[in-house]
Design a protein around this motif. Structure first.
Motif, PDB file in Angstrom:
ATOM      1  N   TYR A 131      35.915  57.623  61.720  1.00 50.58           N
ATOM      2  CA  TYR A 131      35.671  57.513  63.154  1.00 50.58           C
ATOM      3  C   TYR A 131      35.891  58.865  63.813  1.00 50.58           C
ATOM      4  CZ  TYR A 131      35.650  52.604  62.151  1.00 50.58           C
ATOM      5  OH  TYR A 131      35.324  51.381  61.624  1.00 50.58           O
ATOM      6  N   THR A 132      34.910  59.286  64.613  1.00 48.60           N
ATOM      7  CA  THR A 132      35.026  60.553  65.329  1.00 48.60           C
ATOM      8  C   THR A 132      34.879  60.300  66.821  1.00 48.60           C
ATOM      9  OG1 THR A 132      32.666  61.009  65.068  1.00 48.60           O
ATOM     10  CG2 THR A 132      34.153  61.955  63.422  1.00 48.60           C
ATOM     11  N   ALA A 133      35.566  61.107  67.598  1.00 51.91           N
ATOM     12  CA  ALA A 133      35.516  61.024  69.053  1.00 51.91           C
ATOM     13  C   ALA A 133      35.346  62.427  69.599  1.00 51.91           C
ATOM     14  CB  ALA A 133      36.799  60.401  69.584  1.00 51.91           C
ATOM     15  N   THR A 134      34.426  62.559  70.540  1.00 53.34           N
ATOM     16  CA  THR A 134      34.186  63.847  71.194  1.00 53.34           C
ATOM     17  C   THR A 134      34.174  63.610  72.696  1.00 53.34           C
ATOM     18  OG1 THR A 134      32.792  64.524  69.341  1.00 53.34           O
ATOM     19  CG2 THR A 134      32.640  65.835  71.358  1.00 53.34           C
ATOM     20  N   ALA A 135      34.891  64.448  73.436  1.00 54.31           N
ATOM     21  CA  ALA A 135      34.914  64.364  74.894  1.00 54.31           C
ATOM     22  C   ALA A 135      34.645  65.746  75.474  1.00 54.31           C
ATOM     23  CB  ALA A 135      36.264  63.844  75.372  1.00 54.31           C
ATOM     24  N   HIS A 136      33.733  65.808  76.469  1.00 49.62           N
ATOM     25  CA  HIS A 136      33.391  67.061  77.148  1.00 49.62           C
ATOM     26  C   HIS A 136      33.761  66.910  78.616  1.00 49.62           C
ATOM     27  CE1 HIS A 136      30.264  68.574  74.089  1.00 49.62           C
ATOM     28  NE2 HIS A 136      30.961  67.609  73.543  1.00 49.62           N
ATOM     29  N   ASN A 137      34.530  67.854  79.136  1.00 53.12           N
ATOM     30  CA  ASN A 137      34.891  67.842  80.546  1.00 53.12           C
ATOM     31  C   ASN A 137      33.653  68.189  81.369  1.00 53.12           C
ATOM     32  OD1 ASN A 137      35.752  69.183  83.161  1.00 53.12           O
ATOM     33  ND2 ASN A 137      37.693  68.354  82.453  1.00 53.12           N
ATOM     34  N   LEU A 138      33.324  67.333  82.349  1.00 55.29           N
ATOM     35  CA  LEU A 138      32.142  67.524  83.182  1.00 55.29           C
ATOM     36  C   LEU A 138      32.441  68.235  84.491  1.00 55.29           C
ATOM     37  CD1 LEU A 138      30.555  63.982  82.709  1.00 55.29           C
ATOM     38  CD2 LEU A 138      29.960  66.110  81.526  1.00 55.29           C
ATOM     39  N   GLU A 139      33.666  68.673  84.685  1.00 56.02           N
ATOM     40  CA  GLU A 139      34.087  69.260  85.962  1.00 56.02           C
ATOM     41  C   GLU A 139      33.996  70.782  85.988  1.00 56.02           C
ATOM     42  OE1 GLU A 139      34.818  67.361  88.635  1.00 56.02           O
ATOM     43  OE2 GLU A 139      34.404  65.608  87.396  1.00 56.02           O
ATOM     44  N   GLY A 140      33.292  71.376  85.069  1.00 49.52           N
ATOM     45  CA  GLY A 140      33.104  72.822  85.103  1.00 49.52           C
ATOM     46  C   GLY A 140      33.957  73.611  84.139  1.00 49.52           C
ATOM     47  N   SER A 141      35.003  72.999  83.604  1.00 46.91           N
ATOM     48  CA  SER A 141      35.861  73.745  82.684  1.00 46.91           C
ATOM     49  C   SER A 141      35.192  73.908  81.323  1.00 46.91           C
ATOM     50  CB  SER A 141      37.216  73.046  82.506  1.00 46.91           C
ATOM     51  OG  SER A 141      37.081  71.907  81.680  1.00 46.91           O
ATOM     52  N   GLY A 142      34.332  72.966  80.965  1.00 49.27           N
ATOM     53  CA  GLY A 142      33.664  73.024  79.670  1.00 49.27           C
ATOM     54  C   GLY A 142      34.571  72.691  78.499  1.00 49.27           C
ATOM     55  N   GLU A 143      35.783  72.253  78.774  1.00 47.55           N
ATOM     56  CA  GLU A 143      36.714  71.934  77.688  1.00 47.55           C
ATOM     57  C   GLU A 143      36.150  70.824  76.802  1.00 47.55           C
ATOM     58  OE1 GLU A 143      41.437  71.123  76.937  1.00 47.55           O
ATOM     59  OE2 GLU A 143      40.658  70.818  78.957  1.00 47.55           O
ATOM     60  N   VAL A 144      36.430  70.923  75.498  1.00 51.01           N
ATOM     61  CA  VAL A 144      35.961  69.941  74.516  1.00 51.01           C
ATOM     62  C   VAL A 144      37.146  69.454  73.694  1.00 51.01           C
ATOM     63  CG1 VAL A 144      34.451  69.553  72.533  1.00 51.01           C
ATOM     64  CG2 VAL A 144      33.713  71.087  74.370  1.00 51.01           C
ATOM     65  N   CYS A 145      37.166  68.133  73.456  1.00 54.14           N
ATOM     66  CA  CYS A 145      38.181  67.511  72.607  1.00 54.14           C
ATOM     67  C   CYS A 145      37.459  66.815  71.462  1.00 54.14           C
ATOM     68  CB  CYS A 145      39.007  66.498  73.380  1.00 54.14           C
ATOM     69  SG  CYS A 145      39.855  67.142  74.826  1.00 54.14           S
ATOM     70  N   ARG A 146      37.944  67.018  70.236  1.00 51.03           N
ATOM     71  CA  ARG A 146      37.349  66.368  69.060  1.00 51.03           C
ATOM     72  C   ARG A 146      38.460  65.778  68.190  1.00 51.03           C
ATOM     73  NH1 ARG A 146      33.900  70.961  69.450  1.00 51.03           N
ATOM     74  NH2 ARG A 146      31.761  70.324  69.824  1.00 51.03           N
ATOM     75  N   GLY A 147      38.337  64.484  67.908  1.00 44.65           N
ATOM     76  CA  GLY A 147      39.290  63.806  67.055  1.00 44.65           C
ATOM     77  C   GLY A 147      38.596  63.065  65.943  1.00 44.65           C
ATOM     78  N   ARG A 148      39.332  62.842  64.842  1.00 52.61           N
ATOM     79  CA  ARG A 148      38.760  62.167  63.686  1.00 52.61           C
ATOM     80  C   ARG A 148      39.865  61.431  62.927  1.00 52.61           C
ATOM     81  NH1 ARG A 148      35.277  64.865  58.794  1.00 52.61           N
ATOM     82  NH2 ARG A 148      35.774  63.259  57.295  1.00 52.61           N
ATOM     83  N   ALA A 149      39.537  60.200  62.479  1.00 53.31           N
ATOM     84  CA  ALA A 149      40.467  59.408  61.674  1.00 53.31           C
ATOM     85  C   ALA A 149      39.659  58.521  60.742  1.00 53.31           C
ATOM     86  CB  ALA A 149      41.375  58.572  62.552  1.00 53.31           C
ATOM     87  N   SER A 150      40.182  58.311  59.548  1.00 52.79           N
ATOM     88  CA  SER A 150      39.509  57.472  58.547  1.00 52.79           C
ATOM     89  C   SER A 150      40.412  56.346  58.105  1.00 52.79           C
ATOM     90  CB  SER A 150      39.119  58.298  57.329  1.00 52.79           C
ATOM     91  OG  SER A 150      38.177  59.288  57.670  1.00 52.79           O
ATOM     92  N   LEU A 151      39.800  55.178  57.878  1.00 50.93           N
ATOM     93  CA  LEU A 151      40.525  54.038  57.313  1.00 50.93           C
ATOM     94  C   LEU A 151      40.168  53.927  55.854  1.00 50.93           C
ATOM     95  CD1 LEU A 151      40.323  51.091  59.872  1.00 50.93           C
ATOM     96  CD2 LEU A 151      42.311  52.350  59.150  1.00 50.93           C
TER      97      LEU A 151
END
Length: 123
Positions: free
Chosen positions: A103-123
């Motif tokens: 499972y992967t998760a990606t989040a992009h800040n839409l408020e101008g900072s452009g920050e990106v978060c990426r997470g991953r976990a496997s079962l």
């Protein structure tokens, strides 16, 4: 002697079953985003499927983030989440009608900072 053999067989069976039971447990991962935010992902078996939780903590309220969740590369959620008080974080919690996987998760800040978060976990 018979009791000793039965105890040895029971111990062997329990030793074989215990790792399988532990392998089906909850998995948690966390890390830093591309700026000052942090992310957490948790995946756990739930009634034949998988519950996935993804959280981003930015410590700033009212920030919009675009979030994508995938299982084995296939998207099962896409949407916008907003950080909220009191912690300036958001959480996405979804059920997947499948067991196991990565499972992967990606989040992009839409408020101008452009920050990106990426997470991953496997079962």
């Amino acid at each position: 002697m018979r009791k000793l053999v039965m105890l040895a067989v029971a111990a062997l069976v329990m030793g074989l079953l215990a790792p399988a039971a532990l392998a089906g447990g909850e998995v948690r991962r966390s890390g830093s985003c591309s700026a000052s935010s942090n992310w957490k992902i948790k995946v756990k078996p739930d009634n034949g499927g998988t519950e996935v939780e993804f959280e981003v903590d930015q410590n700033r309220n009212g920030q919009d983030w675009h979030v994508i969740l995938k299982r084995d590369g296939n998207r099962f959620f896409s949407g916008t989440k907003t950080t909220k008080a009191p912690s300036g974080s958001f959480e996405v919690r979804k059920m997947v009608n499948a067991s196991g996987g990565t499972y992967t998760a990606t989040a992009h800040n839409l408020e101008g900072s452009g920050e990106v978060c990426r997470g991953r976990a496997s079962l």
